[in-house]
Design a protein around this motif. Sequence first.
Motif, PDB file in Angstrom:
ATOM      1  N   SER A 101     -86.221  47.650  49.821  1.00  0.00           N
ATOM      2  CA  SER A 101     -86.797  48.458  50.893  1.00  0.00           C
ATOM      3  C   SER A 101     -86.459  49.935  50.694  1.00  0.00           C
ATOM      4  O   SER A 101     -85.308  50.300  50.496  1.00  0.00           O
ATOM      5  N   GLY A 102     -87.475  50.771  50.727  1.00  0.00           N
ATOM      6  CA  GLY A 102     -87.297  52.206  50.526  1.00  0.00           C
ATOM      7  C   GLY A 102     -87.637  52.672  49.130  1.00  0.00           C
ATOM      8  O   GLY A 102     -87.800  53.872  48.901  1.00  0.00           O
ATOM      9  N   SER A 103     -87.768  51.735  48.177  1.00  0.00           N
ATOM     10  CA  SER A 103     -88.139  52.123  46.810  1.00  0.00           C
ATOM     11  C   SER A 103     -89.579  52.627  46.787  1.00  0.00           C
ATOM     12  O   SER A 103     -90.426  52.179  47.557  1.00  0.00           O
ATOM     13  N   GLU A 104     -89.853  53.529  45.883  1.00  0.00           N
ATOM     14  CA  GLU A 104     -91.207  54.075  45.736  1.00  0.00           C
ATOM     15  C   GLU A 104     -91.431  54.413  44.265  1.00  0.00           C
ATOM     16  O   GLU A 104     -90.775  55.286  43.723  1.00  0.00           O
ATOM     17  N   SER A 105     -92.339  53.677  43.628  1.00  0.00           N
ATOM     18  CA  SER A 105     -92.551  53.882  42.198  1.00  0.00           C
ATOM     19  C   SER A 105     -93.803  53.136  41.750  1.00  0.00           C
ATOM     20  O   SER A 105     -94.407  52.363  42.501  1.00  0.00           O
ATOM     21  N   GLY A 106     -94.160  53.354  40.484  1.00  0.00           N
ATOM     22  CA  GLY A 106     -95.270  52.623  39.884  1.00  0.00           C
ATOM     23  C   GLY A 106     -94.954  51.148  39.762  1.00  0.00           C
ATOM     24  O   GLY A 106     -95.869  50.303  39.822  1.00  0.00           O
ATOM     25  N   GLN A 107     -93.679  50.814  39.577  1.00  0.00           N
ATOM     26  CA  GLN A 107     -93.309  49.405  39.469  1.00  0.00           C
ATOM     27  C   GLN A 107     -93.511  48.685  40.806  1.00  0.00           C
ATOM     28  O   GLN A 107     -93.894  47.520  40.840  1.00  0.00           O
ATOM     29  N   VAL A 108     -93.267  49.387  41.916  1.00  0.00           N
ATOM     30  CA  VAL A 108     -93.519  48.800  43.228  1.00  0.00           C
ATOM     31  C   VAL A 108     -95.013  48.523  43.393  1.00  0.00           C
ATOM     32  O   VAL A 108     -95.418  47.475  43.907  1.00  0.00           O
ATOM     33  N   ARG A 109     -95.845  49.433  42.931  1.00  0.00           N
ATOM     34  CA  ARG A 109     -97.293  49.232  42.998  1.00  0.00           C
ATOM     35  C   ARG A 109     -97.687  47.992  42.190  1.00  0.00           C
ATOM     36  O   ARG A 109     -98.524  47.196  42.623  1.00  0.00           O
ATOM     37  N   GLU A 110     -97.086  47.834  41.015  1.00  0.00           N
ATOM     38  CA  GLU A 110     -97.372  46.659  40.197  1.00  0.00           C
ATOM     39  C   GLU A 110     -96.895  45.389  40.901  1.00  0.00           C
ATOM     40  O   GLU A 110     -97.585  44.352  40.870  1.00  0.00           O
ATOM     41  N   LEU A 111     -95.722  45.441  41.502  1.00  0.00           N
ATOM     42  CA  LEU A 111     -95.208  44.304  42.262  1.00  0.00           C
ATOM     43  C   LEU A 111     -96.204  43.888  43.334  1.00  0.00           C
ATOM     44  O   LEU A 111     -96.535  42.697  43.485  1.00  0.00           O
ATOM     45  N   GLN A 112     -96.699  44.853  44.085  1.00  0.00           N
ATOM     46  CA  GLN A 112     -97.642  44.555  45.164  1.00  0.00           C
ATOM     47  C   GLN A 112     -98.948  43.972  44.621  1.00  0.00           C
ATOM     48  O   GLN A 112     -99.512  43.036  45.205  1.00  0.00           O
ATOM     49  N   ALA A 113     -99.417  44.528  43.504  1.00  0.00           N
ATOM     50  CA  ALA A 113    -100.663  44.025  42.903  1.00  0.00           C
ATOM     51  C   ALA A 113    -100.492  42.581  42.427  1.00  0.00           C
ATOM     52  O   ALA A 113    -101.394  41.740  42.597  1.00  0.00           O
ATOM     53  N   ARG A 114     -99.363  42.276  41.839  1.00  0.00           N
ATOM     54  CA  ARG A 114     -99.111  40.906  41.364  1.00  0.00           C
ATOM     55  C   ARG A 114     -98.962  39.939  42.535  1.00  0.00           C
ATOM     56  O   ARG A 114     -99.461  38.813  42.491  1.00  0.00           O
ATOM     57  N   LEU A 115     -98.270  40.365  43.586  1.00  0.00           N
ATOM     58  CA  LEU A 115     -98.149  39.519  44.773  1.00  0.00           C
ATOM     59  C   LEU A 115     -99.517  39.281  45.408  1.00  0.00           C
ATOM     60  O   LEU A 115     -99.790  38.196  45.936  1.00  0.00           O
TER      61      LEU A 115
END
Length: 304
Positions: A101-115
């Motif tokens: 919680s609170g992270s912000e990055s391209g990897q978070v975007r990828e995480l969301q896309a995969r989920l």
Amino acid sequence: MNSTSRSTSRTAVRGRAGTAAVLAVLAVAAAAGCKAQVTGSAPAAPSAPPRATATDDGKSAARPPSPSPARSTPAAAASSPRATASPTPEPDPQSTTLMASGSESGQVRELQARLRQIGHFDRSPTGYYGSVTVAAVQSFQGKRGLSRTGRTDTLTWRKLLGMTHEPTAAELNPPTTRQVADPDKRCMTGRVLCISKNSRTLSWMIDGRVVSSMDVRFGSQYTPTREGTFSVYWKSRHHVSTIYHTAMPYAMFFSGGQAVHYSADFAARGYDGASHGCVNVRDEGKIASLFAQVKNGDKVVVYG
């Protein structure tokens, strides 16, 4: 008075004077707090022992250490080489947190896309790890028998990678906030504004192909947006409502006074508000492009 009497009198006076002098000396000594001592004698023991004071190693300075073993204090343990704490073990790589919680990055975007690929995230990736992402990760972890921490650790990430494919550019940056619904069968031929109330999206389609999509909102329960098949009958670039006196830029009318148009209120407030029956578009750039492509007579399909 004879000589004998005078002598006796003088002796008595001298005696009284001597006694007075002794008493005066004793009075001064008592006032100074002193106590008379015999020369060469040892000082009297104090009435109470002195209070012990703590030194840097935490031991009393009033008396020497007892030969019997004593319980060590924290300070003493810290000063003893044998009391050195054992080194902290290295964390298990499988439990290392990669995102939380609170992270912000391209990897978070990828995480969301995969989920989103496997149904645990129901909106467009944002790249920010907020409460929705925490809940999505917990859902995924629970289904896979992992601890429902809501944090993406190494084990969770590996599980997710093994169940999903690398997100495409469209999956990482989709055109709408929510997933675009499958088009209604009435949208599969011709030039159509295909509008879904369920997904709250509009897709501009030509012969069954999606050209562009955008977020939309509709009228409230008191001023609902009509459903059905219509046609664009009038376009008005700088339209202002004659009923509500509000701006309706890029208006494309399809049913009476109801139109597809840009809404600054939708752009500012999102889905907290509603229209008076029109189909509001929140992205001005997208509707400007759509307005330039749509022609009078193009089909409009609004479905639930």
